[in-house]
Design a protein around this motif. Structure first.
Motif, PDB file in Angstrom:
ATOM      1  N   PHE A 179     -16.787  11.172   8.414  1.00  0.00           N
ATOM      2  CA  PHE A 179     -17.018   9.755   8.193  1.00  0.00           C
ATOM      3  C   PHE A 179     -16.932   9.416   6.707  1.00  0.00           C
ATOM      4  O   PHE A 179     -16.220   8.499   6.295  1.00  0.00           O
ATOM      5  N   PHE A 180     -17.619  10.236   5.903  1.00  0.00           N
ATOM      6  CA  PHE A 180     -17.622   9.918   4.471  1.00  0.00           C
ATOM      7  C   PHE A 180     -16.273  10.163   3.820  1.00  0.00           C
ATOM      8  O   PHE A 180     -15.875   9.414   2.932  1.00  0.00           O
ATOM      9  N   SER A 181     -15.550  11.199   4.278  1.00  0.00           N
ATOM     10  CA  SER A 181     -14.229  11.380   3.662  1.00  0.00           C
ATOM     11  C   SER A 181     -13.348  10.201   3.999  1.00  0.00           C
ATOM     12  O   SER A 181     -12.546   9.759   3.170  1.00  0.00           O
ATOM     13  N   GLY A 182     -13.496   9.689   5.212  1.00  0.00           N
ATOM     14  CA  GLY A 182     -12.709   8.519   5.589  1.00  0.00           C
ATOM     15  C   GLY A 182     -12.993   7.348   4.683  1.00  0.00           C
ATOM     16  O   GLY A 182     -12.082   6.732   4.126  1.00  0.00           O
ATOM     17  N   ILE A 183     -14.290   7.077   4.486  1.00  0.00           N
ATOM     18  CA  ILE A 183     -14.668   5.938   3.646  1.00  0.00           C
ATOM     19  C   ILE A 183     -14.149   6.132   2.223  1.00  0.00           C
ATOM     20  O   ILE A 183     -13.619   5.222   1.599  1.00  0.00           O
ATOM     21  N   GLN A 184     -14.259   7.377   1.737  1.00  0.00           N
ATOM     22  CA  GLN A 184     -13.805   7.617   0.360  1.00  0.00           C
ATOM     23  C   GLN A 184     -12.306   7.420   0.225  1.00  0.00           C
ATOM     24  O   GLN A 184     -11.836   6.852  -0.755  1.00  0.00           O
ATOM     25  N   LEU A 185     -11.564   7.890   1.238  1.00  0.00           N
ATOM     26  CA  LEU A 185     -10.113   7.725   1.160  1.00  0.00           C
ATOM     27  C   LEU A 185      -9.733   6.246   1.204  1.00  0.00           C
ATOM     28  O   LEU A 185      -8.853   5.806   0.474  1.00  0.00           O
ATOM     29  N   ILE A 186     -10.407   5.495   2.063  1.00  0.00           N
ATOM     30  CA  ILE A 186     -10.101   4.062   2.144  1.00  0.00           C
ATOM     31  C   ILE A 186     -10.353   3.407   0.790  1.00  0.00           C
ATOM     32  O   ILE A 186      -9.515   2.675   0.260  1.00  0.00           O
ATOM     33  N   SER A 187     -11.534   3.715   0.196  1.00  0.00           N
ATOM     34  CA  SER A 187     -11.865   3.085  -1.090  1.00  0.00           C
ATOM     35  C   SER A 187     -10.861   3.479  -2.156  1.00  0.00           C
ATOM     36  O   SER A 187     -10.407   2.653  -2.941  1.00  0.00           O
ATOM     37  N   LEU A 188     -10.490   4.754  -2.159  1.00  0.00           N
ATOM     38  CA  LEU A 188      -9.505   5.203  -3.138  1.00  0.00           C
ATOM     39  C   LEU A 188      -8.193   4.472  -2.955  1.00  0.00           C
ATOM     40  O   LEU A 188      -7.546   4.075  -3.918  1.00  0.00           O
ATOM     41  N   GLY A 189      -7.810   4.299  -1.677  1.00  0.00           N
ATOM     42  CA  GLY A 189      -6.553   3.615  -1.388  1.00  0.00           C
ATOM     43  C   GLY A 189      -6.582   2.182  -1.898  1.00  0.00           C
ATOM     44  O   GLY A 189      -5.606   1.706  -2.485  1.00  0.00           O
ATOM     45  N   VAL A 190      -7.715   1.509  -1.685  1.00  0.00           N
ATOM     46  CA  VAL A 190      -7.820   0.120  -2.130  1.00  0.00           C
ATOM     47  C   VAL A 190      -7.721   0.058  -3.650  1.00  0.00           C
ATOM     48  O   VAL A 190      -6.941  -0.706  -4.216  1.00  0.00           O
ATOM     49  N   ILE A 191      -8.472   0.921  -4.312  1.00  0.00           N
ATOM     50  CA  ILE A 191      -8.418   0.942  -5.776  1.00  0.00           C
ATOM     51  C   ILE A 191      -7.009   1.281  -6.241  1.00  0.00           C
ATOM     52  O   ILE A 191      -6.457   0.655  -7.137  1.00  0.00           O
ATOM     53  N   GLY A 192      -6.422   2.288  -5.559  1.00  0.00           N
ATOM     54  CA  GLY A 192      -5.071   2.706  -5.925  1.00  0.00           C
ATOM     55  C   GLY A 192      -4.071   1.568  -5.851  1.00  0.00           C
ATOM     56  O   GLY A 192      -3.214   1.426  -6.709  1.00  0.00           O
ATOM     57  N   SER A 193      -4.220   0.730  -4.821  1.00  0.00           N
ATOM     58  CA  SER A 193      -3.220  -0.327  -4.692  1.00  0.00           C
ATOM     59  C   SER A 193      -3.377  -1.364  -5.795  1.00  0.00           C
ATOM     60  O   SER A 193      -2.392  -1.956  -6.244  1.00  0.00           O
ATOM     61  N   TYR A 194      -4.610  -1.551  -6.267  1.00  0.00           N
ATOM     62  CA  TYR A 194      -4.775  -2.459  -7.408  1.00  0.00           C
ATOM     63  C   TYR A 194      -4.253  -1.817  -8.694  1.00  0.00           C
ATOM     64  O   TYR A 194      -3.633  -2.477  -9.515  1.00  0.00           O
ATOM     65  N   VAL A 195      -4.497  -0.522  -8.852  1.00  0.00           N
ATOM     66  CA  VAL A 195      -3.979   0.163 -10.043  1.00  0.00           C
ATOM     67  C   VAL A 195      -2.450   0.098 -10.041  1.00  0.00           C
ATOM     68  O   VAL A 195      -1.821  -0.154 -11.069  1.00  0.00           O
ATOM     69  N   GLY A 196      -1.851   0.278  -8.854  1.00  0.00           N
ATOM     70  CA  GLY A 196      -0.403   0.197  -8.736  1.00  0.00           C
ATOM     71  C   GLY A 196       0.114  -1.166  -9.172  1.00  0.00           C
ATOM     72  O   GLY A 196       1.137  -1.284  -9.840  1.00  0.00           O
ATOM     73  N   ARG A 197      -0.638  -2.193  -8.788  1.00  0.00           N
ATOM     74  CA  ARG A 197      -0.275  -3.550  -9.160  1.00  0.00           C
ATOM     75  C   ARG A 197      -0.332  -3.726 -10.676  1.00  0.00           C
ATOM     76  O   ARG A 197       0.560  -4.316 -11.284  1.00  0.00           O
ATOM     77  N   ILE A 198      -1.381  -3.179 -11.295  1.00  0.00           N
ATOM     78  CA  ILE A 198      -1.507  -3.259 -12.757  1.00  0.00           C
ATOM     79  C   ILE A 198      -0.326  -2.541 -13.401  1.00  0.00           C
ATOM     80  O   ILE A 198       0.308  -3.049 -14.326  1.00  0.00           O
ATOM     81  N   PHE A 199       0.012  -1.386 -12.849  1.00  0.00           N
ATOM     82  CA  PHE A 199       1.143  -0.599 -13.367  1.00  0.00           C
ATOM     83  C   PHE A 199       2.427  -1.427 -13.319  1.00  0.00           C
ATOM     84  O   PHE A 199       3.165  -1.521 -14.290  1.00  0.00           O
ATOM     85  N   ALA A 200       2.650  -2.053 -12.148  1.00  0.00           N
ATOM     86  CA  ALA A 200       3.875  -2.843 -12.002  1.00  0.00           C
ATOM     87  C   ALA A 200       3.896  -3.996 -13.003  1.00  0.00           C
ATOM     88  O   ALA A 200       4.943  -4.328 -13.556  1.00  0.00           O
TER      89      ALA A 200
END
Ligand code: UDP
Ligand code: MG
Length: 331
Positions: free
Chosen positions: A276-297
């Motif tokens: 359960f917790f790994s799932g939540i962590q991966l989701i949060s990382l993914g959300v953060i990652g997509s914003y970081v990707g946006r900043i990169f772009a």
């Protein structure tokens, strides 16, 4: 003051593999526009078509110089094609429409009437979504609801790209150099007096829609992520909630063991909580990652699009703000 030869109304049409639709569109646009003004232009943006679209655009421009075209170096997607179109449009009012005649040319007359009343933004509001599957409609409705509840910028329902924008709004849009362009949100963000005009979506004349489900889903996420930081906060709230639950669970197990002794080895609960917790962590990382990707772009500051060829169209004029800076005026 606009120059005497500059058009009053520009119609921007992004085209991607629309060779068969060009002529019918032209035939239906000319009478509508002629009735509205004697100074109009149509700016096609060829978004990297692989069929005869570019040849068709050249031919149409040869026959009628009021039909101009900008051909991009590859397929950049409809949002960017529209940005290229409004960059090259010189009219006092810019109408954006699809090439497949789903946006009825006759509605442009109603747009212009509202514009002449003083509205900066006149958007077409589709009254039904008949030609679309029930699933697509359900997703559209869910998206609007989600966007509104997250949103700092509410979207008018059923409003798409079919709209008229006054020069004032066009210059505001051009000043927004965002790469991840969610135009519906940008249109709403700029504000100004706006009004909707209902229209009925017709069936596509030739060819097929270029929007697959995957593309629509990415588009929806793009829209939310460009206009809201709520997804970033969701993981924080979720984290708090889950921590609270896990403390309560721990307490429950502690008391149970104290009074009834341990009868389980505890394996299932460990596995379940780890997953359960790994799932939540991966989701949060993914959300953060997509914003970081946006900043990169965004920080790469690449041009939005590259023009391969201009057919009868002049390079875009500089933005008013750039002109001010050059004139050394106050900010
Ligand atoms: N379009 C484009 N680039 C793309 C996809 C579409 O310029 O990558 C244009 C297309 O030629 C049409 C308009 O965008 O003029 C709307 O596309 P479509 O009809 O496929 O979308 P739908 O009406 O199904 O939303
Ligand atoms: Mg269409």
């Amino acid at each position: 003051m606009p120059a005497a030869d500059s058009p009053e109304i520009s119609v921007v049409v992004p085209v991607y593999n629309e060779a068969d639709n060009l002529r019918p569109l032209r035939e239906r646009l000319v009478p509508v526009l002629d009735r509205l003004t004697d100074r109009w232009e149509v700016v096609f943006v060829n978004d990297g078509s692989r069929d005869g679209t570019l040849a068709g655009l050249r031919q149409i421009n040869g026959e009628d110089g009021r039909f101009r075209a900008v051909s991009l170096s590859r397929n950049f997607g409809k949002e960017i094609a529209i940005a290229a179109g409004i960059d090259h449009a010189r009219g006092q009012a810019v109408v954006i429409m699809d090439a497949d005649l789903q946006h009825p040319p006759a509605t442009i007359a109603e747009f212009v009437a509202k514009w002449r009343e003083g509205y900066v933004m006149v958007y077409g509001q589709r009254t039904d979504r008949n030609g679309e599957s029930a699933l697509k409609r359900a997703f559209a409705r869910a998206f609007y609801r989600l966007f509104d509840s997250f949103g700092e910028t509410p979207l008018p329902e059923g409003a798409g790209d079919f709209r008229l924008i006054d020069r004032q709004g066009v210059d505001a849009l051009r000043a927004m150099g965002e790469r991840a362009r969610f135009s519906k949100g940008l249109y709403a963000w700029i504000g100004y007096p706006s009004i909707g005009v209902p229209f009925i979506v017709e069936d596509r004349l030739f060819g097929q829609t270029k929007w697959s489900f995957g593309k629509l889903f990415r588009f929806a996420f793009d829209g939310i992520a460009s206009f809201s930081t709520v997804p970033l906060k969701v993981s924080t709230y979720l984290g708090f909630l889950i921590s609270a639950i896990s403390i309560l669970t721990a307490l429950y197990f502690f008391l149970r063991t104290l009074f009834f002794g341990s009868d389980l080895p505890g394996f299932p609960s460990i596995i379940v909580s780890v997953m359960f917790f790994s799932g939540i962590q991966l989701i949060s990382l993914g959300v953060i990652g997509s914003y970081v990707g946006r900043i990169f772009a965004e920080v790469k500051r690449r041009p939005l699009y590259l023009v391969g060829e201009r057919i009868g169209a002049a390079p875009p004029p500089p933005l008013p703000r750039e002109r001010d800076e050059r004139a050394g005026g106050p900010a």
